[in-house]
Scaffold this motif. Structure first.
Motif, PDB file in Angstrom:
ATOM      1  N   ALA A  85       0.833  -1.212   0.000  1.00  0.00           N
ATOM      2  CA  ALA A  85       0.000   0.000   0.000  1.00  0.00           C
ATOM      3  C   ALA A  85       0.866   1.260   0.000  1.00  0.00           C
ATOM      4  O   ALA A  85       0.571   2.224  -0.718  1.00  0.00           O
ATOM      5  N   SER A  86       1.940   1.264   0.789  1.00  0.00           N
ATOM      6  CA  SER A  86       2.793   2.463   0.832  1.00  0.00           C
ATOM      7  C   SER A  86       3.523   2.673  -0.491  1.00  0.00           C
ATOM      8  O   SER A  86       3.724   3.813  -0.919  1.00  0.00           O
ATOM      9  N   MET A  89       0.887   4.103  -2.927  1.00  0.00           N
ATOM     10  CA  MET A  89       0.613   5.501  -2.581  1.00  0.00           C
ATOM     11  C   MET A  89       1.772   6.398  -3.002  1.00  0.00           C
ATOM     12  O   MET A  89       1.560   7.495  -3.516  1.00  0.00           O
ATOM     13  N   GLY A  90       3.001   5.943  -2.793  1.00  0.00           N
ATOM     14  CA  GLY A  90       4.160   6.731  -3.210  1.00  0.00           C
ATOM     15  C   GLY A  90       4.223   6.916  -4.708  1.00  0.00           C
ATOM     16  O   GLY A  90       4.571   7.988  -5.198  1.00  0.00           O
ATOM     17  N   PHE A  92       1.757   7.130  -6.773  1.00  0.00           N
ATOM     18  CA  PHE A  92       0.744   8.078  -7.240  1.00  0.00           C
ATOM     19  C   PHE A  92       0.880   9.468  -6.633  1.00  0.00           C
ATOM     20  O   PHE A  92       0.558  10.457  -7.276  1.00  0.00           O
ATOM     21  N   LEU A  93       1.349   9.560  -5.397  1.00  0.00           N
ATOM     22  CA  LEU A  93       1.377  10.854  -4.718  1.00  0.00           C
ATOM     23  C   LEU A  93       2.686  11.617  -4.876  1.00  0.00           C
ATOM     24  O   LEU A  93       2.682  12.843  -4.881  1.00  0.00           O
TER      25      LEU A  93
END
Length: 123
Positions: A85-86, A89-90, A92-93
């Motif tokens: 998940a991290s 998220m990294g 995309f963010l």
């Protein structure tokens, strides 16, 4: 013919690229050692600790699984779900965040370098 380096001394060759190469090699070694340290602590030390916390949470929940965001996961897999998940998220963010942190070059800075020495900008 002799060249003058940035320090103002006169020499036969410009040795600044050699100094830069030495600094770059030092940073390569630092990055390699730091990455190995972070990877070791994150996976070898933190992983089993996090799994033991998940085991205790499963025991407190009265079963062999831990409810996380509507999914009932085994305690041993929560750490890997967290890493996945991290990473997503990294991916995309971080690119939009990096773009927002870097300012595009201004027009005056770009045009000043192309005008050449002693020329004034048109008004």
């Amino acid at each position: 013919m002799t060249d003058t380096n940035a320090a103002g001394s006169t020499g036969i060759a410009n040795l600044e690229p050699l100094a830069q190469a030495k600094d770059q090699k030092a940073w390569y070694w630092y990055d390699w050692a730091n990455s190995a340290y972070v990877t070791t602590i994150g996976t070898v030390m933190f992983g089993p600790y996090f799994i033991s916390l998940a085991d205790k949470a499963a025991e407190n929940a009265g079963g062999d699984r831990v409810p996380v965001l509507g999914m009932n996961l085994e305690p041993g897999s929560i750490f890997f779900w967290l890493i996945t998940a991290s990473t997503i998220m990294g991916a995309f963010l971080l690119p939009p965040w990096v773009r927002s942190q870097t300012a595009p070059p201004t027009r005056s800075a770009c045009s000043a370098s192309s005008r050449g020495p002693g020329r004034r900008s048109p008004r």
